[in-house]
Design a protein around this motif. Structure first.
Motif, PDB file in Angstrom:
ATOM      1  N   ASP A 486      10.577  50.081  54.455  1.00 40.25           N
ATOM      2  CA  ASP A 486      10.260  49.988  53.020  1.00 40.25           C
ATOM      3  C   ASP A 486       8.769  50.143  52.825  1.00 40.25           C
ATOM      4  OD1 ASP A 486      12.735  49.467  51.723  1.00 40.25           O
ATOM      5  OD2 ASP A 486      12.761  47.525  52.732  1.00 40.25           O
ATOM      6  N   SER A 498      11.392  54.526  50.343  1.00 37.66           N
ATOM      7  CA  SER A 498      11.933  53.915  51.566  1.00 37.66           C
ATOM      8  C   SER A 498      12.688  54.978  52.367  1.00 37.66           C
ATOM      9  CB  SER A 498      12.834  52.738  51.222  1.00 37.66           C
ATOM     10  OG  SER A 498      13.840  53.139  50.345  1.00 37.66           O
ATOM     11  N   TYR A 507       7.169  52.743  63.566  1.00 32.84           N
ATOM     12  CA  TYR A 507       5.776  52.282  63.447  1.00 32.84           C
ATOM     13  C   TYR A 507       4.841  53.435  63.104  1.00 32.84           C
ATOM     14  CZ  TYR A 507       6.991  47.649  65.097  1.00 32.84           C
ATOM     15  OH  TYR A 507       7.524  46.396  65.176  1.00 32.84           O
ATOM     16  N   GLN A 531       1.853  48.478  51.944  1.00 26.61           N
ATOM     17  CA  GLN A 531       2.399  47.958  53.194  1.00 26.61           C
ATOM     18  C   GLN A 531       3.690  48.688  53.555  1.00 26.61           C
ATOM     19  OE1 GLN A 531       2.519  44.225  51.181  1.00 26.61           O
ATOM     20  NE2 GLN A 531       1.335  43.208  52.772  1.00 26.61           N
ATOM     21  N   ALA A 533       7.133  47.987  55.733  1.00 25.30           N
ATOM     22  CA  ALA A 533       7.824  46.816  56.275  1.00 25.30           C
ATOM     23  C   ALA A 533       9.201  47.192  56.795  1.00 25.30           C
ATOM     24  CB  ALA A 533       7.966  45.763  55.183  1.00 25.30           C
ATOM     25  N   ALA A 536      11.526  41.776  56.744  1.00 22.31           N
ATOM     26  CA  ALA A 536      10.418  40.941  56.260  1.00 22.31           C
ATOM     27  C   ALA A 536       9.162  41.147  57.103  1.00 22.31           C
ATOM     28  CB  ALA A 536      10.837  39.475  56.313  1.00 22.31           C
ATOM     29  N   LYS A 537       9.256  42.013  58.108  1.00 22.75           N
ATOM     30  CA  LYS A 537       8.131  42.192  59.035  1.00 22.75           C
ATOM     31  C   LYS A 537       7.255  43.349  58.575  1.00 22.75           C
ATOM     32  CE  LYS A 537       7.346  43.117  63.940  1.00 22.75           C
ATOM     33  NZ  LYS A 537       8.005  43.575  65.163  1.00 22.75           N
ATOM     34  N   ILE A 538       5.966  43.062  58.309  1.00 19.08           N
ATOM     35  CA  ILE A 538       5.028  44.114  57.890  1.00 19.08           C
ATOM     36  C   ILE A 538       4.545  44.848  59.145  1.00 19.08           C
ATOM     37  CG2 ILE A 538       2.832  44.593  56.733  1.00 19.08           C
ATOM     38  CD1 ILE A 538       4.877  43.450  54.806  1.00 19.08           C
ATOM     39  N   ILE A 539       4.685  46.171  59.155  1.00 20.04           N
ATOM     40  CA  ILE A 539       4.281  46.922  60.367  1.00 20.04           C
ATOM     41  C   ILE A 539       2.978  47.691  60.160  1.00 20.04           C
ATOM     42  CG2 ILE A 539       6.601  47.124  61.348  1.00 20.04           C
ATOM     43  CD1 ILE A 539       6.739  49.955  60.186  1.00 20.04           C
ATOM     44  N   ARG A 541      -0.568  48.242  57.140  1.00 18.61           N
ATOM     45  CA  ARG A 541      -1.137  47.936  55.821  1.00 18.61           C
ATOM     46  C   ARG A 541      -2.418  48.721  55.608  1.00 18.61           C
ATOM     47  NH1 ARG A 541      -2.512  42.796  52.196  1.00 18.61           N
ATOM     48  NH2 ARG A 541      -4.420  43.611  51.309  1.00 18.61           N
TER      49      ARG A 541
END
Length: 598
Positions: A486, A498, A507, A531, A533, A536-539, A541
């Motif tokens: 996302d 997305s 990544y 960001q 993501a 819920a994990k931000i990969i 930014r």
């Protein structure tokens, strides 16, 4: 009927189909000197600008051979892999095909796939060696390649040059002798195949058809079998350069029909026309439905234009039957359509045509393909995922399957290494490598369709200096390790950006997308965090810095606390702004995500 010949021209892109059609029209005096122009049948601005054929075009020619008058119905077809559906429709209406091969470039991937299409329909193939006048031409070697490919005799291959007009007479004679006359019974009930249609704003839908049995007369009551509706034939005629009105189109001939239909969806390409009073027992078979390869959302820039966009898409679908669309809505973009395309060039052309022909400015979302998701509640509960937002929650997910294709690439032997490394980078597995000659290699790969959607074709051309040709066919679904990435702008997910990606690439692609968006989204009055993501994990930014007024400009010297007080005040204002602010995303940002490797 014995003097009618229906044939099409098939070839790889840029092997000289449209130029050959020009010469045939000139030689049979179908066009006058005043009407002459290059690529005469390519009548769309886009076709002329890009130098490619997008639509197949039907035209009738009269030719006198040994005192007898023959009627030739020629259908010129596109060569690009994205328009292969046009080719299959043209082939369905013909008995013969001119297979054009460039004497300098030899046989390419699309030549082979179009040839197989023609052979499946039992068409008589007339091989033509085009561009023999070029200094780089290699006629003997390419003739041997053609003989190996279709198993004919070397003397069956006609050397020609569409540019200079060499060999045109031999081609016309070959059409008379080798292409069989249409088979059909004039006394049976009417049975005609619709192979194309166009929308005329003044007269409604114009339907192009080929009569297999019986005949169609002006004023006749006719019926379309698929929709089961009856109409009155207002006008029938044949397709010269301009439409030529006739009273009757006989068995075996090709013509157009105007019934005053205003609704685009009432005409289906591949449908059978028959007589309303005395209908035929069986519809024409062997016409396949289109299989879209790439899916993207098309949305109007202004949501009020939704209905207008629907009308435009329906009219466009008449002219391009390979366009498939269903309504959908998005949280970010409102109401729009989920469209299926045959490839990226097809998507680009549709978007251009919507803008030029219908004045519709549209937003296109990131293209993707259809996946199958299986949940772990009940095994084998299959969910069709067309849009990354349809993917179930990762905790409920058992596995995701993605479509795979068999890709066939023909290239020069010196570029094999480059092509292989590109395909392996795109998660391809090599299945076969065949040397067609000492110079030319055919490579076969099994690879995920999602990997060729974006930029594969462009990059293939780059690594092979334009000497690779590419063709593909679907081979089914395979399980894959996919994740949904996302993009969050200012903490809000943008569903149009997305994407479903393979876990190994997520990544890298997430980082590139953030960097690209940072360049393209204009700066606002407040900081915008971008960001990427996975759940819920931000990969990744990036931050677009705020435009700031220099609030300390009025402080000359004095204590630092005065400056700090002003800066703190400004910071509070920016923070408040960020909570209520929303970000406009320009159309270039959506498009740029497709070109991440540029």
């Amino acid at each position: 009927m014995k003097n009618i010949r229906n044939f099409c021209i098939i070839a790889h892109i840029d092997h000289g189909k449209s130029t050959l059609a020009d010469r045939l029209l000139e030689f049979t005096n179908t066009i006058t000197d005043r009407e002459k122009q290059d690529q005469l049948l390519d009548n769309m601005d886009l076709e002329r600008e890009r130098g490619i054929t997008i639509k197949s075009h039907a035209i009738q020619m009269d030719y006198v051979y040994e005192g007898e008058k023959y009627t030739f119905n020629l259908i010129d077809t596109p060569g690009h892999v994205d328009f292969s559906y046009e080719v299959s429709r043209s082939i369905a209406a013909c008995e013969g095909a001119l297979l054009v091969v460039d004497a300098a470039q030899s046989i390419q991937a699309q030549t082979i796939s179009n040839l197989y299409l023609a052979l499946e329909n039992d068409l008589e193939i007339i091989p033509i060696l085009n561009k023999v006048d070029l200094p780089s031409a290699n006629p003997e070697e390419v003739t041997d390649d053609i003989v190996d490919l279709i198993g004919c005799n070397p003397e069956d291959v006609i050397p020609a040059s569409a540019k200079t007009g060499l060999g045109i007479e031999a081609i016309l004679e070959a059409i008379v002798h080798r292409v069989p006359a249409p088979k059909g019974n004039a006394n049976e009930p009417l049975q005609a195949l619709i192979f194309d249609s166009v929308y005329n704003p003044f007269r409604g839908v114009e339907t192009y058809f080929r009569v297999f049995h019986g005949s169609i007369k002006k004023g006749q009551h006719i019926k379309f079998i698929a929709t089961d509706k009856t109409y009155y034939a207002d006008e029938v005629g044949t397709l010269k350069l301009k439409q030529l009105v006739k009273n009757e189109i006989n068995c075996g001939d090709v013509g157009y029909l105007i019934t005053g239909i205003k609704e685009a969806k009432e005409v289906k390409v591949g449908d059978t026309i028959t007589d309303a009073k005395n209908p035929t027992k069986n519809a024409i078979e062997g016409f396949e439905d289109v299989k879209p390869m790439v899916f993207a959302g098309i949305y109007p820039v202004d949501t009020e234009d939704y209905e207008e966009l629907r009308n435009s898409m329906e009219k466009l679908q008449l002219n391009d039957a390979s366009l498939v669309f269903t309504p959908e809505s998005s949280a970010a973009l409102g109401f729009g359509f989920r469209c299926g395309f045959l490839g990226m060039l097809h998507l680009e052309i549709i978007q251009e045509r919507l803008e030029r022909e219908f004045d519709m400015t549209v937003i296109t979302t990131v293209p993707n393909v259809s996946y199958h998701a299986y949940t772990n509640k009940e095994p084998n509960t299959k969910i069709l995922v067309n849009n990354p937002t349809d993917l179930p929650d990762p905790s409920k997910l058992d596995r995701v399957e993605e479509p795979y294709i068999k890709a066939s690439i023909i290239t020069k032997s010196e570029f094999v290494g480059n092509v292989m490394s590109l395909c392996i980078e795109k998660r391809g597995e090599i299945t076969n490598q065949t040397y067609l000659t000492t110079e030319r290699v055919e490579l076969s790969f099994d690879m995920p369709l999602a990997e060729i959607v974006f930029d594969f074709y462009d990059r293939l051309k780059t690594v092979s200096k334009g000497y690779a040709s590419f063709d593909y066919s679907p081979i089914g679904m395979r399980a894959s390790k996919l994740v949904k990435v996302d993009i969050l702008l200012n903490g809000q997910p943008v569903d149009a950006l997305s994407a479903l990606l393979h876990a190994d690439n997520a990544y890298g692609v997430g980082k590139k997308m953030c960097e690209k968006l940072k360049e393209l989204i204009p700066r606002q009055q407040f900081d915008i965090p971008i960001q990427a993501a996975i759940g819920a994990k931000i990969i990744s930014r990036e931050t677009i810095k705020a435009l700031r007024k220099d609030v300390t400009a009025k402080c000359y010297g004095g204590d630092i606390s005065r400056k700090r007080k002003l800066l703190e005040k400004q910071k509070k204002g920016k923070k408040r702004m960020r909570q209520v602010g929303n970000v406009e995303i320009p159309q270039e940002a959506f498009m740029s995500v497709l070109k991440l490797n540029d």
